[in-house]
Motif scaffolding. Sequence first.
Motif, PDB file in Angstrom:
ATOM      1  N   ALA A 148      41.424  19.978  28.614  1.00 15.68           N
ATOM      2  CA  ALA A 148      41.749  18.761  27.998  1.00 15.68           C
ATOM      3  C   ALA A 148      43.348  18.243  28.425  1.00 15.68           C
ATOM      4  CB  ALA A 148      41.924  18.490  26.422  1.00 15.68           C
ATOM      5  N   ILE A 149      44.333  19.426  28.216  1.00 16.80           N
ATOM      6  CA  ILE A 149      45.717  19.323  28.891  1.00 16.80           C
ATOM      7  C   ILE A 149      45.761  18.702  30.445  1.00 16.80           C
ATOM      8  CG2 ILE A 149      47.784  20.474  29.030  1.00 16.80           C
ATOM      9  CD1 ILE A 149      47.043  22.212  26.675  1.00 16.80           C
ATOM     10  N   CYS A 150      45.176  19.394  31.283  1.00 19.60           N
ATOM     11  CA  CYS A 150      44.978  19.018  32.594  1.00 19.60           C
ATOM     12  C   CYS A 150      44.651  17.462  32.751  1.00 19.60           C
ATOM     13  CB  CYS A 150      44.021  19.853  33.270  1.00 19.60           C
ATOM     14  SG  CYS A 150      44.592  21.544  33.468  1.00 19.60           S
ATOM     15  N   PHE A 151      43.648  17.109  32.272  1.00 20.19           N
ATOM     16  CA  PHE A 151      43.254  15.898  32.263  1.00 20.19           C
ATOM     17  C   PHE A 151      43.943  14.695  31.493  1.00 20.19           C
ATOM     18  CE2 PHE A 151      38.319  17.052  32.256  1.00 20.19           C
ATOM     19  CZ  PHE A 151      38.364  17.275  33.930  1.00 20.19           C
ATOM     20  N   ALA A 152      44.601  15.151  30.540  1.00 18.36           N
ATOM     21  CA  ALA A 152      45.857  14.255  29.798  1.00 18.36           C
ATOM     22  C   ALA A 152      46.886  13.987  30.634  1.00 18.36           C
ATOM     23  CB  ALA A 152      46.121  15.024  28.570  1.00 18.36           C
ATOM     24  N   ILE A 153      47.400  14.880  31.572  1.00 15.94           N
ATOM     25  CA  ILE A 153      48.934  14.847  32.183  1.00 15.94           C
ATOM     26  C   ILE A 153      48.499  14.281  33.628  1.00 15.94           C
ATOM     27  CG2 ILE A 153      49.590  16.233  30.571  1.00 15.94           C
ATOM     28  CD1 ILE A 153      49.880  18.318  32.642  1.00 15.94           C
ATOM     29  N   VAL A 154      47.561  14.784  34.121  1.00 15.40           N
ATOM     30  CA  VAL A 154      47.392  14.841  35.853  1.00 15.40           C
ATOM     31  C   VAL A 154      47.599  13.541  36.160  1.00 15.40           C
ATOM     32  CG1 VAL A 154      44.773  14.446  35.872  1.00 15.40           C
ATOM     33  CG2 VAL A 154      46.245  15.495  37.835  1.00 15.40           C
ATOM     34  N   PHE A 155      47.347  12.359  35.775  1.00 13.11           N
ATOM     35  CA  PHE A 155      47.292  11.057  36.467  1.00 13.11           C
ATOM     36  C   PHE A 155      48.731  10.299  35.947  1.00 13.11           C
ATOM     37  CE2 PHE A 155      43.141  11.766  37.694  1.00 13.11           C
ATOM     38  CZ  PHE A 155      43.261  11.524  38.896  1.00 13.11           C
ATOM     39  N   PHE A 156      49.573  10.917  35.128  1.00  8.55           N
ATOM     40  CA  PHE A 156      50.744  10.264  34.597  1.00  8.55           C
ATOM     41  C   PHE A 156      51.805  11.095  35.300  1.00  8.55           C
ATOM     42  CE2 PHE A 156      48.186   9.690  30.803  1.00  8.55           C
ATOM     43  CZ  PHE A 156      48.542   8.282  30.493  1.00  8.55           C
ATOM     44  N   LEU A 157      51.506  11.761  36.392  1.00  8.33           N
ATOM     45  CA  LEU A 157      52.601  12.663  37.215  1.00  8.33           C
ATOM     46  C   LEU A 157      52.595  11.935  38.658  1.00  8.33           C
ATOM     47  CD1 LEU A 157      52.120  16.282  36.214  1.00  8.33           C
ATOM     48  CD2 LEU A 157      53.910  14.663  35.503  1.00  8.33           C
ATOM     49  N   PRO A 158      53.561  11.984  39.374  1.00  7.34           N
ATOM     50  CA  PRO A 158      53.426  11.220  40.765  1.00  7.34           C
ATOM     51  C   PRO A 158      52.630  12.133  41.417  1.00  7.34           C
ATOM     52  CG  PRO A 158      55.731  11.250  40.061  1.00  7.34           C
ATOM     53  CD  PRO A 158      54.909  11.872  39.055  1.00  7.34           C
ATOM     54  N   TYR A 159      51.951  11.656  42.734  1.00  8.04           N
ATOM     55  CA  TYR A 159      51.306  12.508  43.353  1.00  8.04           C
ATOM     56  C   TYR A 159      52.052  13.586  44.189  1.00  8.04           C
ATOM     57  CZ  TYR A 159      48.459  14.348  47.656  1.00  8.04           C
ATOM     58  OH  TYR A 159      47.881  15.112  48.390  1.00  8.04           O
ATOM     59  N   GLY A 160      51.483  14.543  44.397  1.00  4.91           N
ATOM     60  CA  GLY A 160      52.343  15.747  44.798  1.00  4.91           C
ATOM     61  C   GLY A 160      51.585  17.015  44.624  1.00  4.91           C
ATOM     62  N   SER A 161      52.663  18.180  44.734  1.00  2.00           N
ATOM     63  CA  SER A 161      52.202  19.597  44.566  1.00  2.00           C
ATOM     64  C   SER A 161      51.717  19.713  43.358  1.00  2.00           C
ATOM     65  CB  SER A 161      53.227  20.594  44.864  1.00  2.00           C
ATOM     66  OG  SER A 161      54.380  20.195  44.030  1.00  2.00           O
ATOM     67  N   ALA A 162      52.080  18.970  42.298  1.00  3.77           N
ATOM     68  CA  ALA A 162      51.547  19.121  40.645  1.00  3.77           C
ATOM     69  C   ALA A 162      50.265  18.843  40.516  1.00  3.77           C
ATOM     70  CB  ALA A 162      52.644  18.215  39.870  1.00  3.77           C
ATOM     71  N   THR A 163      49.810  17.587  41.406  1.00  5.03           N
ATOM     72  CA  THR A 163      48.623  17.138  41.556  1.00  5.03           C
ATOM     73  C   THR A 163      47.522  18.312  41.898  1.00  5.03           C
ATOM     74  OG1 THR A 163      49.268  15.260  41.972  1.00  5.03           O
ATOM     75  CG2 THR A 163      47.083  15.427  41.974  1.00  5.03           C
ATOM     76  N   TRP A 164      47.911  19.028  43.028  1.00  2.00           N
ATOM     77  CA  TRP A 164      47.086  19.912  43.504  1.00  2.00           C
ATOM     78  C   TRP A 164      47.021  21.111  42.698  1.00  2.00           C
ATOM     79  CZ3 TRP A 164      44.388  20.080  48.121  1.00  2.00           C
ATOM     80  CH2 TRP A 164      44.181  18.952  48.775  1.00  2.00           C
ATOM     81  N   ILE A 165      48.192  21.530  41.866  1.00  2.00           N
ATOM     82  CA  ILE A 165      48.102  22.744  41.247  1.00  2.00           C
ATOM     83  C   ILE A 165      47.148  22.463  40.025  1.00  2.00           C
ATOM     84  CG2 ILE A 165      49.503  23.901  39.353  1.00  2.00           C
ATOM     85  CD1 ILE A 165      51.826  23.676  41.335  1.00  2.00           C
ATOM     86  N   ILE A 166      47.243  21.286  39.430  1.00  2.00           N
ATOM     87  CA  ILE A 166      46.379  20.817  38.046  1.00  2.00           C
ATOM     88  C   ILE A 166      45.140  20.841  38.484  1.00  2.00           C
ATOM     89  CG2 ILE A 166      46.083  19.037  36.528  1.00  2.00           C
ATOM     90  CD1 ILE A 166      48.855  18.376  36.331  1.00  2.00           C
ATOM     91  N   PHE A 167      44.763  20.542  39.611  1.00  2.00           N
ATOM     92  CA  PHE A 167      43.484  20.232  40.135  1.00  2.00           C
ATOM     93  C   PHE A 167      42.681  21.774  40.558  1.00  2.00           C
ATOM     94  CE2 PHE A 167      43.291  15.416  39.777  1.00  2.00           C
ATOM     95  CZ  PHE A 167      42.215  15.577  39.119  1.00  2.00           C
ATOM     96  N   CYS A 168      43.725  22.625  40.656  1.00  2.00           N
ATOM     97  CA  CYS A 168      43.220  24.109  40.810  1.00  2.00           C
ATOM     98  C   CYS A 168      43.140  24.915  39.645  1.00  2.00           C
ATOM     99  CB  CYS A 168      44.213  24.859  41.838  1.00  2.00           C
ATOM    100  SG  CYS A 168      44.155  24.197  43.657  1.00  2.00           S
ATOM    101  N   VAL A 169      43.845  24.518  38.760  1.00  2.00           N
ATOM    102  CA  VAL A 169      43.787  25.143  37.423  1.00  2.00           C
ATOM    103  C   VAL A 169      42.593  24.637  36.678  1.00  2.00           C
ATOM    104  CG1 VAL A 169      45.003  25.646  35.170  1.00  2.00           C
ATOM    105  CG2 VAL A 169      46.386  25.856  37.304  1.00  2.00           C
TER     106      VAL A 169
END
Length: 423
Positions: free
Chosen positions: A290-311
Amino acid sequence: MQEEKLYPWRWAILIGMTILLIGLQFAFILPGGAAVMVMQQYQCEPMMFSMIMSIPYFSGVLFCVAGGVLADRVGLNKVFLVAFAIAALGALARCFTTEYWPLFISSFFMGTGVAALNANSAKLLRTWFPGTANSFAMGVYTAGMSAGAALAIWVGSHLESVQEGWWLSFGLIVFGLVAWFAVYRKHPDGEVRSSEPVGQYMREVVKDKYVWAIAITAFLVFGMTNVNGSYMVAAVTTLMGDPSLTGIAGDMSTLNTVIACVASMALPVVFAKLFKNMRVPFIICLVGTAICFAIVFFLPYGSATWIIFCVQPLLMACVMPFTKMLPTLLPSVKPEHYGVVGGIQATFQNFGMFLLASYVISPIAIAATGAVDGVVYYQGIYVATAVLCVVAVLSLFLFPNVRSSVAGKIADDRAAVEGEQEQ
């Protein structure tokens, strides 16, 4: 009382049923990888196309309970033979379709195979893996769902013609059938079947409130996982802001799926060793997702996007085998009723996959954001899915805090029997 044993052919049985699942998932999801080509050839709008994608799961809604009941009465192999023969004929008929409605009808009949398989997967694996390996076996089986979908999306995006994909799907289903009947063996201890009249044991099962509770959990969990599979590529492409980068979004989706496959096999075993009961690790996985889904598209695309979609797949992948194990872990369910209980749960599972992504989450996102596309729309989609994860957490308190593994359940049953004998 079943004891923990190591049966010959158990791994071959597992491989056979996983190949069956991969073939079916590939056939169902393939149109998604070739969406534009399919819509052009069959002259259908996006809404009608979504019906093609979801109708096999609706078939599962209609036939899962029947598949479970019949398996309890006449045996698993006979049910599998009939269900998968119908599915194969549906896949064959699809190869010759040139208009929309014949495509729709043939896709409906393809769903009979997954209805029988999902209804009886817990019963089958509980029979052949009555012990510590059950968690791993269920993880391998559910990994087949992700593997089939990932393969379908990749192949679908590289097809030269739609008919080529239909024939390939038919071939994979036939291969799965051949593989299953090549490896299937009668269980050394015989199959546990119900000798009660159908009405009598159905009444006993449907009166058990915990059976309906685990069915609700399956509805929420598998509906949630289907949302991610349906929207991830489009959402990440939109976040990047360049339609030409769809390939990168596809690579991220493939990586996400590969991690989910590995995690669904390994982590349930780890959690079974770390936790005596299932509720705590289940909650950890759902809340983390739930935490991953709630925050992933409120962050700019970048390394954080990849990290979240790996976690995120590390967490989400565990909830699928956890959920599918529940029919055989409930203390109130008899072994001879595993098929029908699994059928009820699988009915809700398929209904969630059919209903939630297209007909609940998307309308909620549109109503909340006022958008039908763009980053804001996908923010709404994934926040709504995060809320769905939280609701799934609440559903875990509708049934007992069951053991985290079949081995633990067997130990409890043995201790209970020994206690009664001492008295």
